[in-house]
Design an enzyme around this catalytic site. Structure first.
Site, PDB file in Angstrom:
ATOM      1  CB  SER A 142      74.296  25.160  72.506  1.00 61.02           C
ATOM      2  OG  SER A 142      74.322  24.482  71.262  1.00 61.02           O
ATOM      3  CE1 TYR A 155      72.362  29.563  70.301  1.00 61.87           C
ATOM      4  CE2 TYR A 155      73.658  27.608  69.802  1.00 61.87           C
ATOM      5  CZ  TYR A 155      72.549  28.188  70.381  1.00 61.87           C
ATOM      6  OH  TYR A 155      71.638  27.407  71.045  1.00 61.87           O
TER       7      TYR A 155
HETATM    8  P1  NAP Z   1      62.871  29.125  71.317  1.00 61.53           P
HETATM    9  O1  NAP Z   1      61.875  28.047  71.073  1.00 61.53           O
HETATM   10  O2  NAP Z   1      63.250  30.044  70.216  1.00 61.53           O
HETATM   11  O3  NAP Z   1      62.372  29.981  72.588  1.00 61.53           O
HETATM   12  C1  NAP Z   1      63.162  31.036  73.023  1.00 61.53           C
HETATM   13  C2  NAP Z   1      62.653  31.535  74.354  1.00 61.53           C
HETATM   14  O4  NAP Z   1      63.560  32.535  74.827  1.00 61.53           O
HETATM   15  C3  NAP Z   1      61.290  32.195  74.263  1.00 61.53           C
HETATM   16  O5  NAP Z   1      60.593  31.942  75.466  1.00 61.53           O
HETATM   17  C4  NAP Z   1      61.642  33.680  74.147  1.00 61.53           C
HETATM   18  O6  NAP Z   1      60.622  34.569  74.635  1.00 61.53           O
HETATM   19  C5  NAP Z   1      62.857  33.752  75.062  1.00 61.53           C
HETATM   20  N1  NAP Z   1      63.716  34.887  74.766  1.00 61.53           N
HETATM   21  C6  NAP Z   1      64.451  35.129  73.654  1.00 61.53           C
HETATM   22  N2  NAP Z   1      65.113  36.306  73.775  1.00 61.53           N
HETATM   23  C7  NAP Z   1      64.762  36.806  74.984  1.00 61.53           C
HETATM   24  C8  NAP Z   1      65.077  37.998  75.685  1.00 61.53           C
HETATM   25  N3  NAP Z   1      65.893  38.928  75.150  1.00 61.53           N
HETATM   26  N4  NAP Z   1      64.537  38.197  76.908  1.00 61.53           N
HETATM   27  C9  NAP Z   1      63.701  37.281  77.461  1.00 61.53           C
HETATM   28  N5  NAP Z   1      63.366  36.121  76.849  1.00 61.53           N
HETATM   29  C10 NAP Z   1      63.878  35.906  75.621  1.00 61.53           C
HETATM   30  O7  NAP Z   1      64.256  28.512  71.831  1.00 61.53           O
HETATM   31  P2  NAP Z   1      64.612  27.056  72.406  1.00 61.53           P
HETATM   32  O8  NAP Z   1      64.963  26.189  71.280  1.00 61.53           O
HETATM   33  O9  NAP Z   1      63.598  26.627  73.389  1.00 61.53           O
HETATM   34  O10 NAP Z   1      65.982  27.405  73.156  1.00 61.53           O
HETATM   35  C11 NAP Z   1      66.065  27.604  74.554  1.00 61.53           C
HETATM   36  C12 NAP Z   1      67.524  27.631  74.941  1.00 61.53           C
HETATM   37  O11 NAP Z   1      68.126  26.391  74.573  1.00 61.53           O
HETATM   38  C13 NAP Z   1      68.332  28.712  74.224  1.00 61.53           C
HETATM   39  O12 NAP Z   1      69.296  29.242  75.100  1.00 61.53           O
HETATM   40  C14 NAP Z   1      69.003  27.962  73.095  1.00 61.53           C
HETATM   41  O13 NAP Z   1      70.183  28.601  72.692  1.00 61.53           O
HETATM   42  C15 NAP Z   1      69.262  26.647  73.774  1.00 61.53           C
HETATM   43  N6  NAP Z   1      69.455  25.538  72.846  1.00 61.53           N
HETATM   44  C16 NAP Z   1      68.487  25.183  71.972  1.00 61.53           C
HETATM   45  C17 NAP Z   1      68.706  24.126  71.111  1.00 61.53           C
HETATM   46  C18 NAP Z   1      67.677  23.658  70.123  1.00 61.53           C
HETATM   47  O14 NAP Z   1      68.012  22.823  69.283  1.00 61.53           O
HETATM   48  N7  NAP Z   1      66.437  24.127  70.174  1.00 61.53           N
HETATM   49  C19 NAP Z   1      69.930  23.460  71.143  1.00 61.53           C
HETATM   50  C20 NAP Z   1      70.894  23.845  72.046  1.00 61.53           C
HETATM   51  C21 NAP Z   1      70.658  24.884  72.898  1.00 61.53           C
HETATM   52  P3  NAP Z   1      59.425  35.129  73.670  1.00 61.53           P
HETATM   53  O15 NAP Z   1      58.477  33.957  73.511  1.00 61.53           O
HETATM   54  O16 NAP Z   1      58.829  36.266  74.420  1.00 61.53           O
HETATM   55  O17 NAP Z   1      60.066  35.494  72.373  1.00 61.53           O
END
Ligand code: NAP
Length: 243
Positions: A142, A155
């Site tokens: 991130s 984070y």
């Molecule tokens: P999200 O919409 O909250 O989705 C999270 C995903 O991770 C879901 O598929 C969830 O599974 C899975 N997950 C969470 N904890 C887990 C665990 N302990 N074991 C297995 N799976 C797990 O998140 P997102 O925004 O797509 O983020 C994806 C990645 O991008 C993350 O690493 C986040 O830190 C990074 N990121 C996001 C942003 C942003 O703005 N969105 C920015 C920078 C970085 P379930 O559906 O089963 O809960």
């Protein structure tokens, strides 16, 4: 290039789902990892299959080393000779709070979801990639891990740890034609950012908008392609100019 299996953690929703759909379009059979949201994971699988791709569900908690070993060993036993040639360490959580108020649980759980997962899963699939002399590992970090964000000491630390691991591992294995890179998204429209004040935050982003999961997926797709074979150990911001 051996286009067999691509394992994407956290592929039931958000960025992981978009990456899974994109890698399936690129020709991989995608292993959709998730923690508990089976309905969302099934929806990702259906979307891939409707577009003519292939996918399998592979649920496990990325913080649980024993569960990871058992799921991956079970999968390997059922797919003799199969090769996971792409690993996208994407699963992540955020539990924001100022450091003075941060609980031990909020510190450890956010760190574990990034770092334990990286260790256990990468450690397991790496041997096969090294033997095949081919592989692609992409870590979803991130912009918070690059520049640090107030209210996100846990984070930012978790994501910065992934950046360090990306750089170190890339140097260990570059000669075996296995690349390791990190992508560092800024604000992307997913469930993770649904509670944020998008209107106010847009003003802090040079591009003036949140990104889309498909934009991150396109970058990951490129890093996993044959053309990207000379790119390793890099952190690529995809943050609309932040950073
Ligand atoms: P999200 O919409 O909250 O989705 C999270 C995903 O991770 C879901 O598929 C969830 O599974 C899975 N997950 C969470 N904890 C887990 C665990 N302990 N074991 C297995 N799976 C797990 O998140 P997102 O925004 O797509 O983020 C994806 C990645 O991008 C993350 O690493 C986040 O830190 C990074 N990121 C996001 C942003 C942003 O703005 N969105 C920015 C920078 C970085 P379930 O559906 O089963 O809960």
């Amino acid at each position: 290039m051996n286009k067999e299996y691509a394992l994407v953690t956290g592929a039931s929703r958000g960025i992981g789902r978009a990456i899974a759909e994109r890698l399936a379009k690129d020709g991989y059979t995608v292993l959709i990892n998730y923690n508990s949201n089976t309905a969302a994971a099934e929806a990702t699988k259906s979307a891939i299959e409707s577009a003519g791709g292939k996918a399998e569900l592979l649920p496990f908690n990325v913080c649980d080393g024993k569960a990871i070993e058992s799921a991956l060993r079970g999968w390997e036993a059922a797919h003799e000779g199969a090769q996971i040639s792409v690993l996208v360490n994407n699963a992540g959580i955020r539990k924001d709070g100022l450091m003075v108020f941060m609980t031990e649980e909020d510190w450890h759980s956010v760190l574990q979801t990034s770092t334990e997962a990286f260790y256990y899963i990468t450690h397991h699939v790496l041997g096969g990639m090294l033997r095949a002399r081919h592989g692609r590992i992409v870590n979803v970090t991130s912009i918070s891990g690059v520049i640090g964000m107030p209210g996100q000491a846990n984070y930012s630390a978790a994501k910065a740890a992934l950046i360090g691991a990306t750089k170190a591992l890339s140097k260990e294995i570059a000669s075996r034609k296995v690349t390791v890179n990190a992508v560092a998204p800024g604000f992307i429209c997913t469930d993770m950012t649904a509670d944020l004040d998008e209107e106010a935050l847009r003003k802090t982003i040079p591009a003036g908008r949140f990104g889309r999961p498909e934009e991150v997926a396109a970058l990951v797709s490129f890093l996993c392609s044959e053309e990207a074979g000379y790119i390793t150990g890099q952190v690529i911001n995809i943050a609309g100019g932040m950073g």
